[in-house]
Design an enzyme around this catalytic site. Sequence first.
Site, short mmCIF file in Angstrom:
data_model
loop_
_atom_site.label_atom_id
_atom_site.label_comp_id
_atom_site.label_asym_id
_atom_site.label_seq_id
_atom_site.Cartn_x
_atom_site.Cartn_y
_atom_site.Cartn_z
N GLU A 286 36.62 116.88 96.71
CA GLU A 286 37.12 118.27 96.70
C GLU A 286 37.89 118.53 97.99
OE1 GLU A 286 34.17 121.27 95.82
OE2 GLU A 286 35.69 122.86 95.82
N GLN B 213 29.51 115.33 97.57
CA GLN B 213 30.85 114.85 97.32
C GLN B 213 31.04 113.55 98.05
OE1 GLN B 213 30.88 118.38 98.27
NE2 GLN B 213 32.02 119.43 96.67
N ASN C 76 36.22 125.40 86.38
CA ASN C 76 35.00 124.97 87.08
C ASN C 76 34.15 126.20 87.36
OD1 ASN C 76 33.30 123.25 89.03
ND2 ASN C 76 33.97 124.95 90.33
N GLU C 77 32.87 126.10 87.06
CA GLU C 77 31.93 127.20 87.36
C GLU C 77 32.56 128.55 87.03
OE1 GLU C 77 29.96 126.80 91.19
OE2 GLU C 77 29.05 124.91 90.54
N GLU D 101 28.53 117.81 88.99
CA GLU D 101 28.12 118.11 90.38
C GLU D 101 26.62 117.96 90.46
OE1 GLU D 101 29.77 121.58 92.37
OE2 GLU D 101 31.65 121.34 91.28
N TYR E 12 22.12 121.15 91.89
CA TYR E 12 21.91 120.59 93.23
C TYR E 12 20.43 120.61 93.58
CZ TYR E 12 26.93 120.67 94.15
OH TYR E 12 28.28 120.42 94.11
O1 AHR Z 1 30.12 121.30 95.95
C1 AHR Z 1 30.34 122.51 96.57
C2 AHR Z 1 30.57 123.61 95.55
O2 AHR Z 1 29.42 123.79 94.79
C3 AHR Z 1 31.63 123.35 94.52
O3 AHR Z 1 32.90 123.63 94.98
C4 AHR Z 1 31.25 124.30 93.44
O4 AHR Z 1 31.70 123.90 92.17
C5 AHR Z 1 29.75 124.39 93.56
O5 AHR Z 1 29.30 125.68 93.56
#
Ligand code: AHR
Length: 504
Positions: free
Chosen positions: A25, A354, A173-174, A305, A249
């Site tokens: 990113e 990332q 995205n999101e 992600e 995450y």
């Molecule tokens: O990875 C960091 C951020 O986390 C990304 O840009 C987003 O898609 C997510 O919220």
Amino acid sequence: MKRLIINTLEHKSIIHKELQGNFSEHLGRCIYEGLYVGENNTEIPNVNGMRKDVVEALKAIKMPVLRWPGGCFADEYHWQDGIGPKETRKKMINTHWGGVVEDNSFGTHEFMELCDQLGCESYVNANVGSGSVREMSEWVEYMTFEGVSPMSALREKNGHKDAWHPTFLGVGNENWGCGGNMRPEHYANEFRRYSTYCRTYDPKYPLYKIACGPNVDDYHWTETVLRTLDPVTFLNEHGLINGLSLHYYTIPGDFEHKKSATDFDLTTYYETLQKAYYMDELIRRHGAIMDQFDPEKKIGLIVDEWGSWYGVEPGTNPGFLYQQNTMRDAMIAGITLNIFNKHSDRVRMANIAQMINVLQSVILTDGAEMVKTPTYHVFDLFKEHQDGTLLGSYIENETIGADDWHIPMLSESCSLTKDGSVVITLVNASDSKAEEIEIMPVEFKASDVSGRILTGEIHAMNTFENGEPVHCVELGHDALKPGVGGNITVSLPACSVAEIILNK
Ligand code: AHR
């Protein structure tokens, strides 16, 4: 001693190589400095601006697919700003990530050049939140159309006559959050519209289109998007959706109060790993919803992600999300990649966040220096699973943990390679207890057995100051022993990830 039984006659799903994908990113030092240092850089060895050391390291783990340009950045990225002569490219503020100036010197041509150097597939995530149908449709035309058209002419004018063939296209995205704060019905209708105009120009290279899926456990989003898309009709009649994303995450503490990447106690260690195991439940439950709409599992769950998210390293820009990486992260990676393998009937691709210098990175850089993180080595240990066939397996286990946090001590997955060998990856997540495993392959006689292991104290890490004490080593004869009737015994130290190959 625990037993691992592998049924080599039970052939399950294909473990698509893309389960070991990565994500780059425009965030912090991921693209600029981490991957791309500019064509005129004489300090850091590069080929057309791409760091040689980084490209070489990523090729060594057979990194199969790279997602770009975001993330939240994707929904404010306007691709036309990143093509043409660099001196005329528009500058913008990267509002999501540190408010720094983005000079657009890394754009479509540079990304495709990077994927070319890496020998990997490309996954382009396009803009729905602040973009337009025309903008996305023209980007696809610019990248993939070979014939006569305004966009193919522009690509040629910018120095690239031949079309590229990105494999994957993310449509936003999101979009439930940074990508436009949309409601699921609204997004699904937008997806139908955007996707319609993203043509596959060459049937040899069908575009795999990915809809924005849920945040963590937002089952309502999954259900509503799929109901609104009506994927069976949509897929069969129009070929418009191929995948649905999921973002999750592993965050010890909570999002507002993130904990340190390197300074943690045993309770936090097990909290982190219990949270990593949550991926399994998320895939099962979102998968169960997908089964209702797509019982033949044609639509892939795309975990584009995932990874650990801690507080930033002290003294670094909070908007750059730079964090260190320890053996705890190696445990997260091993556990998660085993989960993906086991769910490879539904999970078609995954991209850890990332790749470099941000969140759970496989590589860290500091100027011209580079270190491979413990997470890098886990990908190295898993690479032989790529495009193998998942085998039925069962491992005896026990529960370990601290305070209220508990996990299974061992995790495994096994696959059959195209040449008929068996690949086993094992994780012993205990902070202190070694374990012996008796591997019992049913209906398989190995001609030869080899293995490698990554192990260290739970806080062990690689740094610019102290080099790379955390790295893989061969499993010697003392750790990998033939047993009775073709069985093999392996000793797994505490906090370790191992790859064992039973050659045909
Ligand atoms: O990875 C960091 C951020 O986390 C990304 O840009 C987003 O898609 C997510 O919220």
